[in-house]
Every structure is written in structure tokens, then in C-alpha cells.
Scaffold this motif. Sequence first.
Motif, PDB file in Angstrom:
ATOM      1  N   ASP A 312       0.817  -1.310   0.179  1.00  0.00           N
ATOM      2  CA  ASP A 312      -0.088   0.056  -0.175  1.00  0.00           C
ATOM      3  C   ASP A 312       0.880   1.337  -0.067  1.00  0.00           C
ATOM      4  O   ASP A 312       0.045   2.459   0.025  1.00  0.00           O
ATOM      5  N   MET A 313       2.181   1.224  -0.405  1.00  0.00           N
ATOM      6  CA  MET A 313       3.115   2.364  -0.088  1.00  0.00           C
ATOM      7  C   MET A 313       4.121   2.075  -0.879  1.00  0.00           C
ATOM      8  O   MET A 313       4.699   0.738  -1.427  1.00  0.00           O
ATOM      9  N   VAL A 314       4.665   3.205  -1.521  1.00  0.00           N
ATOM     10  CA  VAL A 314       6.065   3.214  -2.294  1.00  0.00           C
ATOM     11  C   VAL A 314       6.959   4.079  -1.506  1.00  0.00           C
ATOM     12  O   VAL A 314       6.632   5.307  -1.384  1.00  0.00           O
ATOM     13  N   LEU A 315       8.088   3.305  -1.074  1.00  0.00           N
ATOM     14  CA  LEU A 315       8.975   4.279  -0.357  1.00  0.00           C
ATOM     15  C   LEU A 315      10.080   4.487  -1.431  1.00  0.00           C
ATOM     16  O   LEU A 315      10.830   3.743  -1.927  1.00  0.00           O
ATOM     17  N   SER A 316      10.102   5.943  -1.467  1.00  0.00           N
ATOM     18  CA  SER A 316      11.160   6.429  -2.490  1.00  0.00           C
ATOM     19  C   SER A 316      12.438   6.787  -1.719  1.00  0.00           C
ATOM     20  O   SER A 316      12.407   7.507  -0.712  1.00  0.00           O
ATOM     21  N   THR A 317      13.558   6.670  -2.295  1.00  0.00           N
ATOM     22  CA  THR A 317      14.858   7.141  -1.623  1.00  0.00           C
ATOM     23  C   THR A 317      15.694   7.792  -2.778  1.00  0.00           C
ATOM     24  O   THR A 317      15.742   7.457  -3.647  1.00  0.00           O
ATOM     25  N   SER A 318      16.626   8.871  -2.181  1.00  0.00           N
ATOM     26  CA  SER A 318      17.279   9.768  -2.867  1.00  0.00           C
ATOM     27  C   SER A 318      18.421   9.088  -2.717  1.00  0.00           C
ATOM     28  O   SER A 318      18.957   8.739  -1.742  1.00  0.00           O
ATOM     29  N   GLY A 321      19.990   9.775   0.764  1.00  0.00           N
ATOM     30  CA  GLY A 321      19.362   8.980   1.927  1.00  0.00           C
ATOM     31  C   GLY A 321      17.869   9.298   2.303  1.00  0.00           C
ATOM     32  O   GLY A 321      17.195   8.631   3.081  1.00  0.00           O
ATOM     33  N   PHE A 322      17.774  10.501   1.834  1.00  0.00           N
ATOM     34  CA  PHE A 322      16.272  10.881   2.288  1.00  0.00           C
ATOM     35  C   PHE A 322      14.959   9.864   1.555  1.00  0.00           C
ATOM     36  O   PHE A 322      15.364   9.261   0.585  1.00  0.00           O
ATOM     37  N   THR A 323      13.694   9.736   2.555  1.00  0.00           N
ATOM     38  CA  THR A 323      12.881   8.909   2.188  1.00  0.00           C
ATOM     39  C   THR A 323      11.508   9.733   2.199  1.00  0.00           C
ATOM     40  O   THR A 323      11.187  10.309   2.887  1.00  0.00           O
ATOM     41  N   ALA A 324      10.605   9.242   1.351  1.00  0.00           N
ATOM     42  CA  ALA A 324       9.279   9.567   1.570  1.00  0.00           C
ATOM     43  C   ALA A 324       8.450   8.396   1.136  1.00  0.00           C
ATOM     44  O   ALA A 324       8.956   7.498   0.252  1.00  0.00           O
ATOM     45  N   GLY A 325       7.301   8.267   1.692  1.00  0.00           N
ATOM     46  CA  GLY A 325       6.304   7.193   1.730  1.00  0.00           C
ATOM     47  C   GLY A 325       4.923   7.751   1.090  1.00  0.00           C
ATOM     48  O   GLY A 325       4.326   8.574   1.416  1.00  0.00           O
ATOM     49  N   THR A 326       4.647   7.214  -0.357  1.00  0.00           N
ATOM     50  CA  THR A 326       3.568   7.536  -0.947  1.00  0.00           C
ATOM     51  C   THR A 326       2.528   6.547  -1.154  1.00  0.00           C
ATOM     52  O   THR A 326       3.060   5.276  -1.452  1.00  0.00           O
ATOM     53  N   PRO A 327       1.599   6.834  -0.906  1.00  0.00           N
ATOM     54  CA  PRO A 327       0.291   5.664  -1.022  1.00  0.00           C
ATOM     55  C   PRO A 327       0.276   5.339  -2.539  1.00  0.00           C
ATOM     56  O   PRO A 327       0.345   5.969  -3.477  1.00  0.00           O
ATOM     57  N   THR A 379       5.909  -1.361  -0.652  1.00  0.00           N
ATOM     58  CA  THR A 379       6.108  -1.946   0.696  1.00  0.00           C
ATOM     59  C   THR A 379       4.614  -1.464   1.353  1.00  0.00           C
ATOM     60  O   THR A 379       3.679  -1.419   0.629  1.00  0.00           O
ATOM     61  N   ARG A 380       4.647  -1.545   2.566  1.00  0.00           N
ATOM     62  CA  ARG A 380       3.466  -1.213   3.298  1.00  0.00           C
ATOM     63  C   ARG A 380       3.628  -0.351   4.323  1.00  0.00           C
ATOM     64  O   ARG A 380       4.808  -0.184   5.274  1.00  0.00           O
ATOM     65  N   PHE A 381       2.784   0.802   4.756  1.00  0.00           N
ATOM     66  CA  PHE A 381       2.851   1.704   5.680  1.00  0.00           C
ATOM     67  C   PHE A 381       3.035   0.951   7.109  1.00  0.00           C
ATOM     68  O   PHE A 381       3.958   1.514   7.854  1.00  0.00           O
ATOM     69  N   ALA A 382       2.594  -0.362   7.226  1.00  0.00           N
ATOM     70  CA  ALA A 382       2.771  -0.683   8.470  1.00  0.00           C
ATOM     71  C   ALA A 382       4.200  -1.404   8.817  1.00  0.00           C
ATOM     72  O   ALA A 382       4.638  -1.571   9.614  1.00  0.00           O
ATOM     73  N   ASP A 383       5.140  -1.278   7.658  1.00  0.00           N
ATOM     74  CA  ASP A 383       6.428  -1.972   7.598  1.00  0.00           C
ATOM     75  C   ASP A 383       7.228  -0.857   7.320  1.00  0.00           C
ATOM     76  O   ASP A 383       8.640  -1.328   7.780  1.00  0.00           O
ATOM     77  N   ALA A 384       7.173   0.120   6.926  1.00  0.00           N
ATOM     78  CA  ALA A 384       8.300   1.053   6.448  1.00  0.00           C
ATOM     79  C   ALA A 384       7.851   2.740   6.870  1.00  0.00           C
ATOM     80  O   ALA A 384       6.652   2.797   6.899  1.00  0.00           O
TER      81      ALA A 384
END
Length: 508
Positions: A312-318, A321-327, A379-384
Amino acid sequence: MAGRRTTALAAVAGLVAGVVTIGVGACVSLLTGPTSDPLVAVGSAFVDATPQWLKQFATTNFGTNDKLVLRIGEVVVVLALAALAGVLAARRWAWGATLVVLLGAASAFAAVARPDAGALAVVPSVVGTVAGLWTLRFLVRRIPDESGSAGKASLERRQFLQASLVAGAAGTVALFLGRTFGANARAAQASRGGVVIPKATTTAAPVPAGVDIGVEGVEPWLTPADEFYRIDTALVVPTVDPATWKLRIHGLVEQEVTLTWDELIASDLVEAYVTLACVSNPVGGTLISNQKWLGLPIKGLLEKARPTGDADMVLSTSVDGFTAGTPLEVLMDGRDALLAIAMDGEPLPFEHGFPVRMVVPGLYGYVSATKWVKDLEVTRFADAEAYWTQRGWSAEGPIKTQSRIDVPRPGTTVPAGSVVVAGTAWAQHRGVTKVQVRVDDGSWSDATLADDGGIDSWRQWSWTWDASPGDHQLFVRAFDPQGPQTGAVQGEVPDGATGYDTFSVKVS
Ligand SMILES: Nc1nc2c(c(=O)[nH]1)N[C@H]1C(S)=C(S)[C@@H](COP(=O)(O)O)O[C@H]1N2
Ligand SMILES: [Mo]
């Protein structure tokens, strides 16, 4: 009187100081960007100032070595001037120091004159010059005294040369380090200059001329790229060479996918106007800007990777090392969620994510707009947990409907009678349907909306106020299809500020 030998030693002192200046400058430029390296800045200014005939001459006679010839020529000239500064300094310190300061100032000037240079671009030249001056002073005072009457600081000739050697070696090592670690950044810089942005397969709908309401003082509908707000955690702006850029899509997918720059620019690209906003934007603030982006829809890439049912989520990494979690849902619902490569038809500026960043309409930047992106993990909001969520901000960050008054400015005095009140409003991916203005405890009046540039962009508005003398409080509110924005005051943490933009003005 300065004899021949003293002059030669003074020239050595100047040369060493020159090497120290360049070396220290190159090292400091690792923090402030490749074009702020004094040698690069001066060299580029040289190239820009070279008359066409000389450029022609250089390319004809030196071919692709013309850059190398320029570099060598530049170093020879700079070192000759440094030696001269040493000789002058030995006669009269002020003369030598003035020459060094002039050279440093020229270099600082060349650095800020580069396109996209910020004020920090002067720092390497300034710090280098200070180091050079200090070295020069140290050595010049220790030049062996020929008359034999030992001056207070003068050294034996051998000691002097040893000191020069040590300082020169230190400068050379600094130069070597600065150049080696800066090579990557310079390669990226050079490659950005060579990037050709392909045409969009799907162009954005033409923007009506009336998106700008024509009131002076209202921020332009399209934010110039160099005025676009900037927010990131990067102390040093990452410099990524597209030739080595790669994006990996993995995690809860049936098929891992990788994408190279060449594959990306050969794809069907989409153009879209999207207003980015920062969750840290206070009510009435300016951490919001609008631009035309060109990029590859993320949806297609995810379809290739085939996320599994529980994702339910895509964790993008730059790259930094910055990360963002997008539905995941937002990335798949068909909006212009892009892997953007261009802004206003140009390659992304380094500060805004060159070569590739994410742009997702309707979400605050911290959950969606990863710059210098290199990795998408399904990934999942519950996991990352993404970067700002780990620091107390909400996991999800839809942009809240908001409005801002740009004219008149808070605390100013306006003449009684007809006063134009104007500004901007936003409800990305829902669209602004109405804007209302209120004075003091009066009733809300409808403002005139500017032409619509699409639901993913902000919208300007204006309202003519019949102002009576005295102190008055102005309020604004925007509507989206669900109704009016909330007037409840909330700070930026954890998911964006709310409340009306409001302030008082004096009417005389
Ligand atoms: N790599 C990286 N990307 C990032 C950030 C960051 O700190 N690092 N900040 C995000 C935040 S909080 C915002 S609001 C937007 C701002 O994008 P801009 O600087 O291009 O306006 O970038 C997002 N992308
Ligand atoms: Mo942000």
C-alpha cells in the motif's frame, strides 16, 4: 634593497601562496558546488569572455584539447600573477596583498556570475584568498635577509625553502583532494549542460492567458525555476550524472524493474502543470510554487513491476538517503504522478533534483516529491517509515485546501476607497471552486477567480474592497468541491497548517 635572490624567493612565496589559494578554494567548493571552485569559475568566465575568433582558433589548432589548453593557460597566468604578488609583497606588503585580494575578488565575482549560482558561491574564493594571504605573509616575512643583518623573522635560505615546500605540498594535496572529490560533481554539471530534453508525447492542455489575474504583487502563476521554493535536508546538493543514474523498483512486486536514463528519455513522456507545496508552509507562507514538469508516469513502471496485493506504499529513496512514503493508490489512480526530468522545459536544476525527481499532484513534498530519486521500494505503511514520519510528521500528507492574500501586504497603509485585494488559493487535485474575502466581522464576499490552469495548479483571485478609514482585518478562504477550507487554527506539525490567512491593514 631587494636583490635578485630576494626577488626569486619572493616569487617562490607568491607561487606557494597561489597554490594554497587554489587548493583551499577547490576543497571548500566541495561544499558549495563545482562552479564555485575558483579555477572552474575563472576558467568558465574566460570561456564566456573569449571572442568567437579566438575560440575558433583554439578549436582549429588544438581540437578537442582546447579545454586542456585553456586550463593550462589559466593556471600559468594565475601562477604568474601569484609570483608577481609575492615580489610586490616583499617590497611593500600592501601592494602584494592588494593584488591577491583583487585576484580573489575576480574569482569570487566569476563564481557568483555563473548561472544558478547562489551567494554562497563566493565562499571558496574568499576562504582560499584568506588562506593564500596568510601563507604569503608568513613566507614573505621569513625571506632570508641578504644583508646578513638577520631580520626578526627571516630564516636561513634552506629553512625558507623547506617551509615553502611544506606549504606548497599542502596546497597541492588540497588541490588534488578538491579536484578528485569534485570530479563527480563536475561530470554531472557537464552532463546537465549536454542533456537534451525530449518532446512530450502527451502535452499539457494549453494554459489560458488569464491564469495571471494581472494584479501587481501577486506571485506569478508560473514560478520561474530559479525562484521556485527549495526544501531539502541536503547540506551539499547532490550531483548525479545521468550516465550512471539508475532507478530500481523492487519490494512487494512480482517483477523487479530497473530504469536507466537512456530508457527514461526514450519513453513516452507526459507534461503537466503541478503546484508543489511544503507541509512546513505556514498559513500565508511562500513554500509553494507552480511549474510545468515533464516526466514518465510512475503508474506504468509500477504496472510493469506488478505490486502484490498487500502493498500500500511506495518508499522512494534519494541518493542522499532521504525517503518519502507515498500511497500506492495515489500513484496508480491516473493522476500525473511523474518521474520528472524537466522543469519549465529545461533539465531539472541541481537543487530541484537533477536528473530525476518525483512529482505527485495533491501530496505535500515530504511524502511524494523525492529529488535525486534512485530507488522505489513497494512496501506497506505498516512496515516502513519515511524520513519525516520518523521525526513526528504524519505518514500521509494530502495537501490541505488553502488560500493566501498577496496584496495588500500586512501592516501597510492603503488609501480609502477602491482597494484591490488579491492572492492565490490551492486545492491540488481537487481544484479551487470559489474564494471568499471577509473584512473584520463582516460577511464573506465572493472574489473573482482567475482563469483555471487545471486542478493540480493553484488559482489566483482578486476582490475589490470599498475600504473605509481605520484599521481593518482581512480574511480569505478557499473552497474545493467538498466545501470551504477550515478556519480552525493548527500549526504545521504533523500534517500541514490550517486557518485563514489574515492580517490587518491601515486605511487612511
Ligand atoms: N532528496 C530529497 N528530496 C526531497 C526533500 C529532501 O529533503 N531530500 N524534501 C522534500 C520536501 S519536504 C519538499 S517540500 C520538496 C521540495 O521540493 P523543491 O525543493 O523542489 O521545491 O522536496 C521533497 N523532496
Ligand atoms: Mo516539505
